[in-house]
Enzyme design. Structure first.
Site, PDB file in Angstrom:
ATOM      1  N   ASP A   1       0.877  -1.251   0.044  1.00  0.00           N
ATOM      2  CA  ASP A   1      -0.062  -0.013  -0.042  1.00  0.00           C
ATOM      3  C   ASP A   1       0.984   1.168  -0.176  1.00  0.00           C
ATOM      4  OD1 ASP A   1      -2.611   1.438   0.350  1.00  0.00           O
ATOM      5  OD2 ASP A   1      -1.885   1.752   2.455  1.00  0.00           O
TER       6      ASP A   1
ATOM      7  N   ASP B   1      -0.096   5.126   0.656  1.00  0.00           N
ATOM      8  CA  ASP B   1      -0.373   6.377   1.916  1.00  0.00           C
ATOM      9  C   ASP B   1      -0.203   5.745   2.992  1.00  0.00           C
ATOM     10  OD1 ASP B   1      -0.818   8.758   0.632  1.00  0.00           O
ATOM     11  OD2 ASP B   1      -2.830   7.924  -0.294  1.00  0.00           O
TER      12      ASP B   1
ATOM     13  N   ASP C   1      -1.566  -0.121   5.956  1.00  0.00           N
ATOM     14  CA  ASP C   1      -1.564   0.541   7.379  1.00  0.00           C
ATOM     15  C   ASP C   1      -2.948   0.734   7.826  1.00  0.00           C
ATOM     16  OD1 ASP C   1      -2.181   2.564   5.051  1.00  0.00           O
ATOM     17  OD2 ASP C   1      -2.413   3.890   6.681  1.00  0.00           O
TER      18      ASP C   1
HETATM   19 MG    MG Z   1      -2.460   3.344   3.316  1.00  0.00          MG
END
Ligand code: MG
Length: 261
Positions: free
Chosen positions: A12, A14, A222
């Site tokens: 991922d 961001d 995240d």
């Molecule tokens: Mg993310």
């Protein structure tokens, strides 16, 4: 030489590799060391706003080398879904692209020539839309949501690239695509088909791109409700990092009710 545990990574962006313009400490080093070990890399982002080439430029600005074919955006997943549902001979201008440039780019990439809200005549489109693809765009206008709502009310297939409630920025969390999709859902009473993470369709595409079976790939993210839930549902081993949305004491936020593709 020890046998490695994985042959590929789904990473991922961001909150994992960067937060806006800021690099996340150690990410670039970790990615280049995985490359040296021969792992295939796929950057999979629910952020629909950008084209893969712009994502590559963003990655380079934080010290990560990548190629556009190593990037899978939720816009690309949505475009593939539209084609899988409606076929690849959709007439020009019959799909409405709402969001950043990444949304219309991804549709063009699969041979669907979309219409943008700004191109719709004041008395409406000449023919009804067969589909609306809604993704994030920082320049999105309220009138774009009006057009999405009108198309949904007229019976178009409504595809949301993702429903992340928030988007991390260096100044904190801001309302993400999920908040904008919720506005259209609230205003129409309709429910979108969501295709980005955590939906299995996104992971199936990612594994196909990597050319690897699920058990040989590690997904790194995240967010529990997208990156981790989606990986688990697709039988991809997952690793949660605490550099983005999730903190050690994070509770799961309520999810928008959506129907799986
Ligand atoms: Mg993310």
């Amino acid at each position: 030489m020890t046998e490695r545990a994985f042959d590929g990574l789904i990473i991922d962006l961001d909150g994992v590799v960067y937060t806006g313009a800021l690099p996340i400490e150690g990410a670039a080093e970790g990615i280049s060391s995985a490359r040296e070990d021969g792992l295939k890399i796929l950057f999979m982002t629910n952020n629909a706003a950008k084209k893969p080439a712009d994502v590559v430029a963003h990655l380079e600005s934080v010290g990560v080398a990548a190629t556009p074919d190593e990037v899978l955006t939720s816009s690309q997943v949505a475009a593939a879904y539209v084609v899988s549902e409606l076929g690849d001979d959709i007439e020009q201008g019959r799909v409405l692209a709402v969001g950043g440039p990444g949304v219309s780019y991804a549709l063009n990439e699969v041979g669907v020539s979309p219409m943008l809200p700004s191109q719709i005549a004041s008395d409406g489109p000449s023919q009804p839309f067969v589909a609306v693809v809604q993704g994030y765009g920082p320049e999105l206008r309220v009138t774009d949501l009006h057009e999405a709502g009108l198309a949904v009310n007229a019976g178009a297939l409504w595809v949301a690239t993702n429903t992340d409630a928030t988007l991390p920025t260096p100044r904190g969390m801001v309302p993400g695509n999920g908040a904008l999709v919720a506005a259209v859902a609230h205003g129409t009473g309709a429910t979108p088909v969501v295709v980005g993470k955590p939906q299995p369709f996104a992971y199936e595409m990612a594994l196909k791109r990597l050319g690897l079976p699920a058990e040989r790939v590690l997904a790194i993210g995240d967010r529990l409700d997208t990156d981790i839930d989606g990986a688990i549902a697709a039988n991809v081993p997952a690793a949660l990092v605490l550099t983005g949305s999730t903190r050690p004491r994070t509770r799961r936020p309520g999810l928008l009710k959506t129907s799986p593709p």
